[in-house]
Design an enzyme around this catalytic site. Structure first.
Site, PDB file in Angstrom:
ATOM      1  N   GLU A  99       0.807  -1.220   0.000  1.00  0.00           N
ATOM      2  CA  GLU A  99       0.000   0.000   0.000  1.00  0.00           C
ATOM      3  C   GLU A  99       0.838   1.266   0.000  1.00  0.00           C
ATOM      4  O   GLU A  99       0.517   2.238  -0.685  1.00  0.00           O
ATOM      5  CB  GLU A  99      -0.950   0.029   1.212  1.00  0.00           C
ATOM      6  CG  GLU A  99      -2.061  -1.005   1.167  1.00  0.00           C
ATOM      7  CD  GLU A  99      -1.636  -2.367   1.692  1.00  0.00           C
ATOM      8  OE1 GLU A  99      -0.485  -2.495   2.171  1.00  0.00           O
ATOM      9  OE2 GLU A  99      -2.453  -3.311   1.622  1.00  0.00           O
ATOM     10  N   HIS A 133     -10.223  -3.332  11.891  1.00  0.00           N
ATOM     11  CA  HIS A 133     -10.921  -3.177  10.608  1.00  0.00           C
ATOM     12  C   HIS A 133     -12.145  -2.276  10.703  1.00  0.00           C
ATOM     13  O   HIS A 133     -12.978  -2.295   9.810  1.00  0.00           O
ATOM     14  CB  HIS A 133     -11.387  -4.544  10.096  1.00  0.00           C
ATOM     15  CG  HIS A 133     -10.313  -5.361   9.436  1.00  0.00           C
ATOM     16  ND1 HIS A 133      -9.207  -5.814  10.099  1.00  0.00           N
ATOM     17  CD2 HIS A 133     -10.189  -5.816   8.169  1.00  0.00           C
ATOM     18  CE1 HIS A 133      -8.453  -6.526   9.257  1.00  0.00           C
ATOM     19  NE2 HIS A 133      -9.019  -6.538   8.084  1.00  0.00           N
TER      20      HIS A 133
END
Ligand SMILES: Cc1ncc(C[n+]2csc(CCOP(=O)(O)OP(=O)(O)O)c2C)c(N)n1
Ligand SMILES: [Mg+2]
Lengths: 324, 328
Positions: free
Chosen positions: A58, A128
């Site tokens: 990322e 998350h």
């Protein structure tokens, strides 16, 4: 009029923009198969030169997009989970965001970062389930959180066309929202312009993202006692202060509901600005996640940490009852 | 129990744990789903058989196998997955954060590649303490593309730390194949930092154990880090959401071929049938007990939603602005 879901609206916006502008390309993990149902069909249509399935790197692909943008492309990056934005905070806040000023206006970085499914997704636990939009608003990266299908479409379009970096949060709680939409009227929605979903005269409720639906439900529940105006900022940075002032100067009372942490959160900024610059007649309130919250796994704990509709209802009643 | 029996029992336990957990996902008792470890059991079993109780591991999103193999109680583990206060983490962590520090299990982790540096820091602490403990970090093929892991290889090699990196190459990071995502070879990445690296058959628990023993001995003797690439096939979904969503990235033929070499049979065939059946029966009873215990256990009280947020017990404001009270 056609029925359009929020998720389909995101999908359509990206597809339309890629068809319209050959400089738009999309990067991300599992976007070829389209596991998040936003990039569905794009690989087959535009090929691997514009739809780039990335390795799990990322930090690299975020600044890679910055480089491509500096060189004239208009990349869109999909992040599978909101906390990946923590991982690439340097690349967005300290690189992409700073180029324009640091280069004396020579450079622009038109990259869109989007998270389909921010906030709690029930059972995805601590790492998350965050909603870090306030961080981006704080550093000054354009930040949008659409609440309806037509706004998801319009704001995604605008984000992609914008010449600066823009982060778009699509809350997990919004993805399934459906609306009757005039497909021909779908079009770009400007950044920094809020939307009044329901007019009222007693209390202004500012709701962010999926909580707009909760605010509308509360307004309906209280309809025979309190006239609630529901204001959806749509863009958290830049914020529609004039739109908010118009509402608050009318009602004199303000409640903000925001599914992120209380300390230094966007709700605090909204209350502060209202207190400084608007005609509040009673002290305002906010309903948020607790300070420093980490979402626990078990369903009842996860829910207990998110702002609840009944908490909002109580806050609206209290603000309404407070003496002027 | 012999070493071979132990390896088989661990694998059988993981397999049945995962199968029962999948049933509970489908029944709505495990919220949020799981990343099943089925097909990769020999890796966790083989590596953890080379470890002591005081050695440390860090794990991944696909962590049940590692946590069980390192010795966590399957009963309390299942209670964790079902979000009960009797769970390993009191229902606070769930599948992706299951941990048992008493057994050196520093936790499953929801962020790909995040465990490597944590294990390496723990290895450093062991050295400073004068202990010969080692630390193991499990991660997938997708993780080798995370910058932080490559930075960690450098630290571990530079400071000769007793850490074992175990890359479970199951061919995919969600839908992306290794061929689509990894340039060069996986072992060469470790070798570039001077870390001895081997590739083993991750469907063969005995082969994994042998490689792990060598690496662990090197670590205990001050020889620095090691790297094992263990190849295996993920039999089930990346995550149980795939059971409902139609995501196509592997052909039926490929999946059938992958499943045809079952690590439980590869090693199970080394035991005599009676022994194997006995272990199977014992695991069956244990799992029945685990399911019953999980479903009978109390759910956590929402008033304690932010208990343990700070180790010091610090309490902030709740979501409606009251200080130091229950969350809601
Ligand atoms: C840094 C990071 N990026 C993306 C994700 C989303 N994600 C979770 S698992 C996964 C694939 C991981 O592949 P691999 O490392 O090979 O492990 P496997 O799932 O095969 O066990 C992805 C992309 C994540 N959790 N963390
Ligand atoms: Mg993998």
């Amino acid at each position: 009029m056609a029925r359009l879901s929020y998720l389909k609206a995101l999908q359509r916006a990206l597809a339309d923009e890629m068809a319209r502008d050959a400089d738009v390309c999309v990067l991300g993990e599992d976007i070829g198969v389209g596991v998040n149902n936003v990039t569905t069909g794009l690989l087959a249509k535009h090929g691997p030169g514009r739809v780039i399935d990335t390795p799990l790197s990322e930090q690299a692909f975020t600044s890679f997009a910055t480089g491509a943008a500096l060189a004239g492309l208009r990349p869109v990056i999909e992040f599978q989970i909101p906390s990946l934005l923590f991982l690439v905070f340097e690349q967005i806040a300290n690189q992409a965001h700073k180029f324009s000023l640091m280069t004396g206006g020579q450079a622009k970085v038109p990259v869109t970062y989007f998270v389909p499914g921010s906030g709690s997704r029930s059972g995805w636990a601590g790492q998350h389930s965050d909603h870090p939009y306030g961080l981006f608003a704080h550093v000054g990266v354009k930040t949008v959180v659409p609440a309806t299908p037509e706004d998801a479409y319009g704001l995604f379009l605008t984000a992609i066309r914008d010449d600066d970096p823009v982060v778009l949060f699509a809350p997990a709680g919004s993805l399934g929202v459906r609306g009757d939409v005039d497909m021909d009227a779908l079009g770009p929605v400007p950044l920094g312009v809020g939307r009044v979903h329901r007019e009222g005269t007693d209390v202004t409720v500012v709701a962010v993202g999926h909580l707009v639906q909760a605010a509308l439900a509360v307004a309906e529940q209280l309809a025979d006692q309190i006239s609630v105006e529901v204001f959806d900022p749509r863009t958290l940075y830049p914020f529609d202060w004039a739109g908010l002032a118009a509402s608050v100067n009318k009602t004199g009372r303000l409640v903000v509901v925001d599914d992120s942490n209380r300390m230094c959160g966007i709700a605090g900024e909204i209350l502060a600005t209202a207190a400084e610059e608007m005609r509040l007649t009673v002290p305002p309130k906010r309903v948020t996640r607790p300070d420093g919250a980490v979402l626990p796994f078990a369903s009842e704990l996860d829910l207990a940490v998110q702002p609840q509709q009944d908490q909002l209802l109580t806050a609206v009643q209290e603000v309404y009852k407070a003496s002027r | 129990m012999t070493v071979d029996e132990g390896l088989y029992r661990t694998m059988r336990l993981i397999r049945r744990f995962e199968e029962r957990a999948i049933e509970l996902v489908h029944a709505g008792e495990i919220v949020g789903g799981i990343h099943p470890y089925i097909g990769q059991e020999a890796i966790a079993a083989g590596v953890c058989a080379a470890l002591r109780d005081d050695d440390v591991i860090t794990s991944t999103h696909r962590g049940h196998g590692h946590v069980l193999a390192k010795g966590a109680d399957p009963v309390r583990m299942l209670a964790e997955l079902t979000g009960r206060s009797t769970g390993l983490n009191q229902g606070r962590g769930g599948s992706m954060h299951a941990a048992d520090f008493g057994k050196g299990i520093y936790g499953a982790n929801g962020i790909v590649g995040a465990g490597g540096a944590i294990a390496t820091g723990a290895a450093w602490a062991a050295v400073r303490e004068g202990s010969d403990r080692v630390a193991v970090s499990f991660f997938g093929d997708g993780a080798v593309n995370q910058g932080v892991l490559l930075e960690t290889f450098n630290l571990a090699a530079l400071w000769r730390l007793p850490v074992l990196f175990v890359c479970e190459n199951n061919g995919y990071a969600t839908t992306l194949t290794v061929a689509q995502s990894v340039a060069g070879s996986i072992t060469a990445r470790a070798e570039a930092f001077g870390i001895p690296a081997v590739s083993v058959d991750g469907a063969d628990a005995a082969a994994v154990l042998e490689a792990a023993r060598e690496a662990v001995e090197r670590g205990r003797a001050g020889g620095g880090p090691s790297f094992i690439e263990a190849t295996a096939y993920r039999f089930d979904a990346h995550h149980t959401w795939e059971h409902k969503a139609r995501v196509r990235y592997r052909s039926d033929e490929e999946v059938a071929a992958g499943r045809s070499r079952d690590p439980l049979d590869v090693h199970g065939s080394r035991l005599d049938d009676g022994t194997r059946a006995g272990i199977d029966a014992e695991v069956e009873t244990l799992m029945a007990e685990a399911v019953a215990f999980a479903l009978d256990s109390p759910r956590p009280d929402p008033a304690g939603a932010l208990d343990h947020l700070y180790a010091t017990g610090l309490r902030g404001r709740n979501g409606i602005g009251l200080l130091d009270t229950a969350v809601r």
